[in-house]
Structure formats: C-alpha cells, structure tokens
Design a protein around this motif. Structure first.
Motif, short mmCIF file in Angstrom:
data_model
loop_
_atom_site.label_atom_id
_atom_site.label_comp_id
_atom_site.label_asym_id
_atom_site.label_seq_id
_atom_site.Cartn_x
_atom_site.Cartn_y
_atom_site.Cartn_z
N THR A 4 8.51 -1.08 0.14
CA THR A 4 7.33 -0.66 -0.59
C THR A 4 6.35 -1.63 -0.32
N LEU A 5 6.76 -2.94 -0.27
CA LEU A 5 5.81 -4.14 -0.21
C LEU A 5 5.30 -4.18 1.51
N LYS A 7 5.13 -1.47 3.29
CA LYS A 7 4.28 -0.17 3.34
C LYS A 7 2.83 -0.59 2.77
N GLN A 8 2.84 -1.22 1.70
CA GLN A 8 1.40 -1.42 1.15
C GLN A 8 0.83 -2.60 2.04
N THR A 9 1.43 -3.46 2.54
CA THR A 9 0.82 -4.39 3.30
C THR A 9 0.43 -3.67 4.53
N HIS A 10 0.99 -2.66 4.99
CA HIS A 10 0.51 -1.93 6.37
C HIS A 10 -0.87 -1.22 5.91
N VAL A 11 -0.72 -0.51 4.51
CA VAL A 11 -2.01 -0.04 4.31
C VAL A 11 -3.00 -0.65 4.25
N VAL A 12 -3.10 -1.96 3.54
CA VAL A 12 -3.99 -2.82 3.41
C VAL A 12 -4.72 -3.39 4.80
N THR A 57 4.55 -4.16 10.72
CA THR A 57 4.72 -3.38 9.63
C THR A 57 4.99 -2.13 10.00
N SER A 184 3.85 9.10 -5.12
CA SER A 184 3.31 7.68 -4.74
C SER A 184 2.80 7.63 -3.40
N THR A 185 2.37 6.21 -3.05
CA THR A 185 1.65 6.07 -1.73
C THR A 185 2.64 6.83 -0.67
N ALA A 186 4.06 6.72 -0.48
CA ALA A 186 4.82 6.94 0.65
C ALA A 186 5.60 8.11 0.21
#
Ligand code: HEC
Length: 211
Positions: A4-5, A7-12, A57, A184-186
């Motif tokens: 999850t972390l 994935k969030q880094t990738h999106v940012v 990522t 959720s996001t993914a």
C-alpha cells in the motif's frame, strides 16, 4: 515491504512527474525560453529522484501484480513518451512535447480503466443458495473469495499477489465491508458486481482469515 505504501508513493510521484511536465510544456508553448531554462535547472535534481522513484515503485508493483495486457500497453506508452519528451524539449518542438504529455496522461487513464473493470464470475451454485438448510455463509464467502479476490489477495489471504495481506488486517467487520463495497486506491469496489448476500458472505469469510 508494504504494498500500500509503495502504491501511494507511486501515485504521488506520478502526480509530481505530471505537474513538472505540465509546467514545462506550458512554458514551452508560451515561448518563455528563459523561464523554461530556469525551471528545468531548478527541477533537475528533484526530477531525477522522482523519475527513479517512479520506475522503482512501478517495477515493484509490476512484480507483485503481474502484467495484464492493459498494463503492458500502459508501460509501452510511458516508455515511448520518455524519448519523445527528451527530444521535444531539447529541440523545443511543441508538438512532440505536447504529444509526450498526452501519452503520459493517457497511460494514467488506462490505469484507471484497468481498475474499474471487474467481470462477473461464476460462484459455485451449490453453496450460494440461502434457502438450503445446509447453507453455510462462510462456505459461500469462500467461493466468492476464490472467484473475485484470490487473484490479488492469494489463497487464504496471505500470499497477496498485490493485494493486502488479509490475515494481518486490523479492520473491523464494518470497515472491511465498506472496503469491499467501495474499494480504495488500488482495489475496485464490488458494489456493482456482488449482491448483498455475496458481500455479507465474503466479509464473513475474510473475517475468519484474520489471525
Ligand atoms: C485488483 C486486486 C484486488 C482485488 C481483486 C481485491 N482486492 Fe482487496 N485489496 C487490494 C489492495 C491493493 C488492497 C490494499 C489497499 C489499497 O491499496 O487500495 C486491498 C485491501 C483490501 C482490504 C483491506 C485490508 C486492510 O486491512 O487494509 C480488504 C478487507 C480487502 N481488500 C478485501 C477484498 C475482498 C473481499 C475482495 C474480493 C471481493 C478483494 N479484496 C478483491 C487489491 C485487491
């Protein structure tokens, strides 16, 4: 490592990457060479870090999820856009710069499309009949899980192929149900694919996986 972390880094990182490109393209289109040169210089190091994180990522997630056809198309578009962007900005070619920006945005759109599409699967009819006196909600839930969730969360919720490890979930039943309904996001939500009974059943089953 925590998917999850990552994935969030990738999106940012993708958003930052797009922002930098957008600003550069606008400056190029506005013929503001001085500002473009200055901006390019300022973002040079951040851009290197962002690109590295973007790739790292992305590769990590690819290894976890595996490459679907749509994902491969997306990766090809992104990889093609890089040389086009480099040439575009070097030669101050507006068409190439805009083209590379459009390609990256398109790849992002493809990722969203990829997430939304969930096909209806067959759930074992022998366990899904609520009126059957032997009906077992967890058995029903398990068959829903196998059909819809296992591809990401793995057998028994542990060997997550991209999905969260469900045995470690701290969510209560209600939060879990909300996650399954809305996603959720993914993870896409299942509200349009599963009926209420199926959602209740799969939630009950996932609850039993928790350690
Ligand atoms: C496309 C892959 C994918 C599918 C299919 C999928 N999930 Fe997920 N799921 C994820 C990811 C990834 C996460 C982590 C949160 C995020 O990144 O959005 C997650 C998170 C969860 C969570 C939250 C766990 C926690 O404690 O944070 C639950 C519960 C869950 N999924 C249940 C399910 C169920 C039940 C199904 C089937 C009906 C399902 N998932 C199908 C990818 C998937």
């Amino acid at each position: 490592m925590n998917y999850t972390l990552i994935k969030q880094t990738h999106v940012v990182v993708v958003i930052l990457f797009l922002l930098i490109y957008l600003i550069k393209t606008i400056l190029l289109l506005a013929n503001n060479d001085a500002a473009l040169a200055k901006f390019t210089k300022v973002v040079k190091v951040p851009e290197m870090i962002i690109s590295t994180l973007f790739l790292a990522t992305g590769i990590y997630m690819l290894m976890q999820i595996g490459a679907s056809r749509l994902l491969i198309i997306k990766i090809i578009i992104v990889l093609l856009s890089i040389p086009i962007a480099i040439i575009g900005f070097k030669k101050k070619n507006k068409m190439l710069a805009v083209l590379s920006l459009l390609m990256i945005i398109m790849a992002y759109g493809l990722a969203e499309m990829n997430k939304k599409k969930i096909d209806k699967q067959n759930v074992d009819a022998s366990v899904s009949n609520v009126n059957d006196p032997n009906y077992d909600i967890k058995k029903h839930g398990e068959s829903v899980y196998t059909a819809y969730c296992q591809s990401c969360h793995g057998t028994g919720g542990t060997n997550g192929a991209g999905g969260a490890d469900l045995t470690l979930s701290q969510m209560n039943l209600k939060a879990m149900q909300a996650q399954i309904i809305n996603g959720s996001t993914a993870m896409a939500g299942f509200k349009d694919v599963l009926n209420e009974q199926e959602i209740n059943a799969v939630t009950a089953y996932v609850e039993t996986l928790k350690k």
